[in-house]
Write a protein that holds these residues in place. Structure first.
Motif, PDB file in Angstrom:
ATOM      1  N   LYS A  40      -8.178  -3.114  -0.750  1.00 19.67           N
ATOM      2  CA  LYS A  40      -7.957  -3.839  -2.002  1.00 19.67           C
ATOM      3  C   LYS A  40      -6.830  -3.194  -2.812  1.00 19.67           C
ATOM      4  N   SER A  41      -6.762  -1.873  -2.806  1.00 19.93           N
ATOM      5  CA  SER A  41      -5.691  -1.165  -3.517  1.00 19.93           C
ATOM      6  C   SER A  41      -4.328  -1.491  -2.906  1.00 19.93           C
ATOM      7  N   ILE A  42      -4.259  -1.532  -1.587  1.00 19.05           N
ATOM      8  CA  ILE A  42      -3.008  -1.888  -0.906  1.00 19.05           C
ATOM      9  C   ILE A  42      -2.624  -3.324  -1.234  1.00 19.05           C
ATOM     10  N   GLU A  43      -3.610  -4.211  -1.244  1.00 16.80           N
ATOM     11  CA  GLU A  43      -3.341  -5.612  -1.579  1.00 16.80           C
ATOM     12  C   GLU A  43      -2.766  -5.734  -2.989  1.00 16.80           C
ATOM     13  N   LEU A  44      -3.360  -5.018  -3.946  1.00 13.92           N
ATOM     14  CA  LEU A  44      -2.856  -5.062  -5.316  1.00 13.92           C
ATOM     15  C   LEU A  44      -1.444  -4.485  -5.404  1.00 13.92           C
ATOM     16  N   ALA A  45      -1.217  -3.367  -4.729  1.00 14.14           N
ATOM     17  CA  ALA A  45       0.108  -2.744  -4.761  1.00 14.14           C
ATOM     18  C   ALA A  45       1.157  -3.648  -4.134  1.00 14.14           C
ATOM     19  N   SER A  46       0.764  -4.441  -3.147  1.00 18.17           N
ATOM     20  CA  SER A  46       1.736  -5.280  -2.435  1.00 18.17           C
ATOM     21  C   SER A  46       2.328  -6.377  -3.308  1.00 18.17           C
ATOM     22  N   TYR A  47       1.715  -6.652  -4.456  1.00 15.60           N
ATOM     23  CA  TYR A  47       2.295  -7.638  -5.376  1.00 15.60           C
ATOM     24  C   TYR A  47       3.545  -7.092  -6.065  1.00 15.60           C
ATOM     25  N   ASP A  48       3.724  -5.787  -6.045  1.00 13.40           N
ATOM     26  CA  ASP A  48       4.915  -5.166  -6.621  1.00 13.40           C
ATOM     27  C   ASP A  48       6.089  -5.435  -5.689  1.00 13.40           C
ATOM     28  N   LYS A  49       7.172  -5.984  -6.208  1.00 15.27           N
ATOM     29  CA  LYS A  49       8.300  -6.368  -5.353  1.00 15.27           C
ATOM     30  C   LYS A  49       8.914  -5.177  -4.627  1.00 15.27           C
ATOM     31  N   ARG A  50       8.797  -3.955  -5.182  1.00 15.92           N
ATOM     32  CA  ARG A  50       9.370  -2.784  -4.511  1.00 15.92           C
ATOM     33  C   ARG A  50       8.559  -2.371  -3.283  1.00 15.92           C
ATOM     34  N   PHE A  51       7.313  -2.852  -3.176  1.00 14.14           N
ATOM     35  CA  PHE A  51       6.505  -2.571  -1.987  1.00 14.14           C
ATOM     36  C   PHE A  51       6.930  -3.438  -0.807  1.00 14.14           C
ATOM     37  N   LYS A  52       7.545  -4.562  -1.087  1.00 11.69           N
ATOM     38  CA  LYS A  52       7.916  -5.498  -0.020  1.00 11.69           C
ATOM     39  C   LYS A  52       8.930  -4.893   0.949  1.00 11.69           C
ATOM     40  N   ARG A  53       9.704  -3.917   0.510  1.00 10.60           N
ATOM     41  CA  ARG A  53      10.696  -3.300   1.390  1.00 10.60           C
ATOM     42  C   ARG A  53      10.123  -2.103   2.156  1.00 10.60           C
ATOM     43  N   LEU A  54       8.875  -1.748   1.883  1.00  7.73           N
ATOM     44  CA  LEU A  54       8.245  -0.606   2.539  1.00  7.73           C
ATOM     45  C   LEU A  54       7.344  -1.066   3.678  1.00  7.73           C
ATOM     46  N   THR A  55       7.159  -0.179   4.643  1.00 11.49           N
ATOM     47  CA  THR A  55       6.169  -0.413   5.694  1.00 11.49           C
ATOM     48  C   THR A  55       4.895   0.303   5.268  1.00 11.49           C
ATOM     49  N   ILE A  56       3.802  -0.428   5.211  1.00 10.20           N
ATOM     50  CA  ILE A  56       2.505   0.160   4.893  1.00 10.20           C
ATOM     51  C   ILE A  56       1.691   0.120   6.181  1.00 10.20           C
ATOM     52  N   ARG A  57       1.311   1.287   6.664  1.00 13.28           N
ATOM     53  CA  ARG A  57       0.533   1.385   7.895  1.00 13.28           C
ATOM     54  C   ARG A  57      -0.845   1.925   7.544  1.00 13.28           C
ATOM     55  N   THR A  58      -1.882   1.335   8.150  1.00 15.92           N
ATOM     56  CA  THR A  58      -3.248   1.803   7.904  1.00 15.92           C
ATOM     57  C   THR A  58      -3.854   2.327   9.199  1.00 15.92           C
ATOM     58  N   GLU A  59      -4.613   3.389   9.059  1.00 13.94           N
ATOM     59  CA  GLU A  59      -5.338   3.995  10.175  1.00 13.94           C
ATOM     60  C   GLU A  59      -6.742   4.324   9.660  1.00 13.94           C
ATOM     61  N   PHE A  60      -7.627   3.327   9.724  1.00  8.51           N
ATOM     62  CA  PHE A  60      -8.962   3.486   9.166  1.00  8.51           C
ATOM     63  C   PHE A  60      -9.976   3.833  10.250  1.00  8.51           C
ATOM     64  N   ALA A  61     -10.766   4.859   9.978  1.00  6.81           N
ATOM     65  CA  ALA A  61     -11.870   5.241  10.852  1.00  6.81           C
ATOM     66  C   ALA A  61     -13.148   4.593  10.315  1.00  6.81           C
ATOM     67  N   SER A  62     -14.157   4.551  11.147  1.00  6.95           N
ATOM     68  CA  SER A  62     -15.467   4.078  10.700  1.00  6.95           C
ATOM     69  C   SER A  62     -16.047   5.147   9.772  1.00  6.95           C
ATOM     70  N   LEU A  63     -16.459   4.712   8.569  1.00 17.86           N
ATOM     71  CA  LEU A  63     -16.935   5.665   7.554  1.00 17.86           C
ATOM     72  C   LEU A  63     -18.349   5.342   7.114  1.00 17.86           C
ATOM     73  N   PRO A  64     -19.093   6.357   6.715  1.00 18.51           N
ATOM     74  CA  PRO A  64     -20.398   6.090   6.108  1.00 18.51           C
ATOM     75  C   PRO A  64     -20.193   5.547   4.690  1.00 18.51           C
ATOM     76  N   THR A  65     -21.190   4.859   4.196  1.00 19.27           N
ATOM     77  CA  THR A  65     -21.164   4.359   2.825  1.00 19.27           C
ATOM     78  C   THR A  65     -21.333   5.541   1.875  1.00 19.27           C
ATOM     79  N   LEU A  66     -20.567   5.516   0.789  1.00 22.41           N
ATOM     80  CA  LEU A  66     -20.639   6.587  -0.214  1.00 22.41           C
ATOM     81  C   LEU A  66     -21.114   6.019  -1.544  1.00 22.41           C
ATOM     82  N   GLN A  67     -21.703   6.864  -2.364  1.00 20.77           N
ATOM     83  CA  GLN A  67     -22.096   6.482  -3.716  1.00 20.77           C
ATOM     84  C   GLN A  67     -20.932   6.808  -4.651  1.00 20.77           C
TER      85      GLN A  67
END
Length: 180
Positions: A40-67
Motif C-alpha cells: 500500500k505504501s508503494i502504491e501511494l508513493a507511485s502517484y508521485d510523478k518522480r516515482f514513475k522514472r524509478l524501478t521499484i522492485r519487491t522481494e517479499f518473504a512469507s511473514l507472520p502476522t504482527l501486532q
C-alpha cells in the motif's frame, strides 16, 4: 497562485511533522500483514510523478502476522520511500528502489534500499536526530526520520540505516510474536 499553494502545502507538512514529533499519537495495534502495508505504501508513493522514472522492485518473504498500527507503519514506509526517491535524485536514469521483507530468526525485517548517493559516514549517527537534515534549505525539516524512529520504537521495533556499495538501506525490525 501555484507558488502560494505549494508554500501553504509545505508549511502544512512542516506543521504536521512538528505535531507528530511533539505529540506522537499512541499506536493502535491490530493484526497486521507487513507485506500488505508495504504494498500500500508503494502504491501511494507511485502517484508521485518522480516515482514513475524509478524501478521499484519487491522481494517479499512469507511473514507472520504482527501486532502493529498499520496506519503509523504506512507513514514510516512512505517516508522511507520518499527519502529513497530523493536520494536517487532527478538526474538518475537507472534509479532503483528495492523493498524486501524477511523473517530471520526471532524477528521480522523490512528493508528499503536505494541506489542513490548514500549517506556520508560521518552523518549516519545523526540521521534520526530531530531537526537534522541532509536536504537543501527549505526542502526538509529534519523531522521525518525522527518521527519514523519514534513510531517504530513505540511499537517495540527498531530502525537503522547503513550504506551499501551504491546507495543506502533502511531496515525496520520487529520481534516475532510469541505463540500462545
Amino acid at each position: 497562485l501555484r507558488l502560494i499553494i505549494s508554500q501553504i502545502t509545505r508549511i502544512s507538512d512542516v506543521l504536521r511533522d512538528l505535531m507528530d514529533f511533539a505529540r506522537p499519537k499512541a499506536p493502535e495495534p491490530r493484526p497486521t500483514d507487513l507485506n500488505q502495508v508495504l504494498k500500500k505504501s508503494i502504491e501511494l508513493a507511485s502517484y508521485d510523478k518522480r516515482f514513475k522514472r524509478l524501478t521499484i522492485r519487491t522481494e517479499f518473504a512469507s511473514l507472520p502476522t504482527l501486532q502493529l498500527d498499520p496506519d503509523r507503519m504506512q507513514q514510516v514506509f512512505l517516508n522511507l520511500l520518499l527519502n529513497a526517491r530523493d536520494a536517487i535524485g532527478d538526474e538518475s536514469e537507472n534509479g532503483e528502489i528495492v523493498v524486501s521483507t524477511n523473517a530471520p530468526d526471532s524477528e521480522v525485517l523490512a528493508e528499503i534500499a536505494d541506489n542513490g548517493s548514500g549517506i556520508a559516514p560521518e552523518l549516519l549517527p545523526r540521521i534520526f536526530d530531530p531537526f537534522f537534515t541532509t536536504k537543501p534549505k527549505g526542502q526538509g525539516t529534519g523531522l521525518g526520520l525522527a518521527v519514523c524512529h519514534s513510531i517504530v520504537a513505540a511499537q517495540g521495533g527498531r530502525i537503522s540505516a547503513a550504506n551499501r556499495e551504491r546507495g543506502s538501506v533502511f531496515s525496520v525490525a520487529f520481534p516475532k510474536a510469541e505463540k500462545l
